[in-house]
Design a protein around this motif. Sequence first.
Motif, short mmCIF file in Angstrom:
data_model
loop_
_atom_site.label_atom_id
_atom_site.label_comp_id
_atom_site.label_asym_id
_atom_site.label_seq_id
_atom_site.Cartn_x
_atom_site.Cartn_y
_atom_site.Cartn_z
N PRO A 134 0.85 -1.19 0.00
CA PRO A 134 0.00 0.00 0.00
C PRO A 134 0.89 1.25 0.00
O PRO A 134 2.04 1.20 0.45
N TYR A 135 0.35 2.36 -0.49
CA TYR A 135 1.14 3.57 -0.62
C TYR A 135 0.40 4.78 -0.05
O TYR A 135 -0.82 4.74 0.17
N LEU A 136 1.15 5.82 0.18
CA LEU A 136 0.63 7.07 0.73
C LEU A 136 1.15 8.22 -0.13
O LEU A 136 2.33 8.25 -0.47
N CYS A 137 0.26 9.14 -0.49
CA CYS A 137 0.65 10.29 -1.32
C CYS A 137 0.42 11.58 -0.55
O CYS A 137 -0.62 11.76 0.10
N HIS A 155 -1.82 20.23 1.15
CA HIS A 155 -3.00 20.27 0.29
C HIS A 155 -3.72 18.93 0.21
O HIS A 155 -4.92 18.90 -0.10
N TRP A 156 -3.02 17.84 0.49
CA TRP A 156 -3.66 16.53 0.34
C TRP A 156 -2.77 15.47 0.98
O TRP A 156 -1.54 15.54 0.90
N LEU A 157 -3.42 14.51 1.62
CA LEU A 157 -2.70 13.34 2.13
C LEU A 157 -3.64 12.15 2.01
O LEU A 157 -4.70 12.12 2.63
N GLN A 158 -3.27 11.21 1.16
CA GLN A 158 -4.09 10.03 0.90
C GLN A 158 -3.30 8.77 1.20
O GLN A 158 -2.27 8.50 0.58
N SER A 159 -3.78 7.99 2.15
CA SER A 159 -3.16 6.71 2.46
C SER A 159 -3.97 5.59 1.84
O SER A 159 -4.99 5.83 1.18
N ASP A 160 -3.50 4.36 2.03
CA ASP A 160 -4.21 3.17 1.55
C ASP A 160 -4.41 3.18 0.04
O ASP A 160 -5.47 2.79 -0.47
N LEU A 161 -3.39 3.62 -0.68
CA LEU A 161 -3.40 3.55 -2.14
C LEU A 161 -2.83 2.20 -2.57
O LEU A 161 -1.81 1.76 -2.06
N VAL A 170 -1.08 2.23 -11.99
CA VAL A 170 -2.15 3.14 -11.56
C VAL A 170 -2.56 2.82 -10.13
O VAL A 170 -2.82 1.66 -9.78
N LEU A 171 -2.63 3.86 -9.29
CA LEU A 171 -2.96 3.69 -7.88
C LEU A 171 -4.38 4.17 -7.61
O LEU A 171 -4.79 5.24 -8.07
N ARG A 172 -5.13 3.39 -6.84
CA ARG A 172 -6.48 3.76 -6.43
C ARG A 172 -6.59 3.68 -4.91
O ARG A 172 -6.02 2.77 -4.30
N ASN A 173 -7.32 4.63 -4.35
CA ASN A 173 -7.48 4.59 -2.90
C ASN A 173 -8.57 3.60 -2.51
O ASN A 173 -9.60 3.49 -3.16
#
Length: 279
Positions: A134-137, A155-161, A170-173
């Motif tokens: 899993p990745y975090l952006c 501006h943004w923090l998305q985990s569980d990609l 291609v990464l999806r959350n």
Amino acid sequence: MKSVLAIPIVIATVIATVIAQKSPGWFTSTILDMLFGCNRLVEPGEAISPHRMQHFSSHYHLAAHENSEAVLATPTVIPTTIAETPPGWLPNISTTLDVQFDHHHLAEPGEAISPHQAVHQPAVACEGIDVDKPYLCVMLDAEVNHNGIATPVLHWLQSDLHVEDSVNGVLRNHSLETVPYVGPNPIPGPPHTYVLLLFAEPQEYKFPECFEYVKPITVEARAGFNLTQFVEVTGLQNPVAANYFTAQNDMKPPEPLPTVTTTSLKSAPCVTSAIFTQT
């Protein structure tokens, strides 16, 4: 923009004097080599931006050259190696984070786009990454000038990609946004630089409670985001990919912006750094 509650951090303050030849005035024939991360001072008296001494530095290194004793100091600040980032954010890695804003694809790192092209959360991809992790952006405005104080804004923090397309990476959350996306909204003046970083999540990663304050969509919550502390607390390692773009408000500023003289970050009320292992 209201006052930002932030505490200045000093990455390194070192005074070293190596005298090889005595003469009137301040003089020495020995040059002290100074390296902030991988940002080397080219010559004595060089003017550099404060962010080159602070953002994403992995260490500083001092060494006296010629026939004198070396001075060496290497305290760890943040274990990150940045690629495809603004000039001065070195060292580089070879992996570019692919970024797609609605119908606009970032053609190359550092591309200038208009703020309205990045209103919505981007889609990200990275070829060749581990499909089982899993990745975090993270996306942040690298350096906002607030009354002469440079501070980053989250501006943004998305985990569980997760990798959905193993061919294109291609990464999806797989969960809701950790920190909701806010598009670029620079004040009139010079272009702002927006950096996107992709990290591999460690085992048992979870968003730290001490950073809950960054979730509201307000300047007070997002300004001064301390990425160094976040990386340490969550156990993140080197980013696996990165990219950046610039955006500008073309309106004429009401008055000249003050010269940046220092940097400022918030310190989250975290009790201790967590220890994680990479998957």
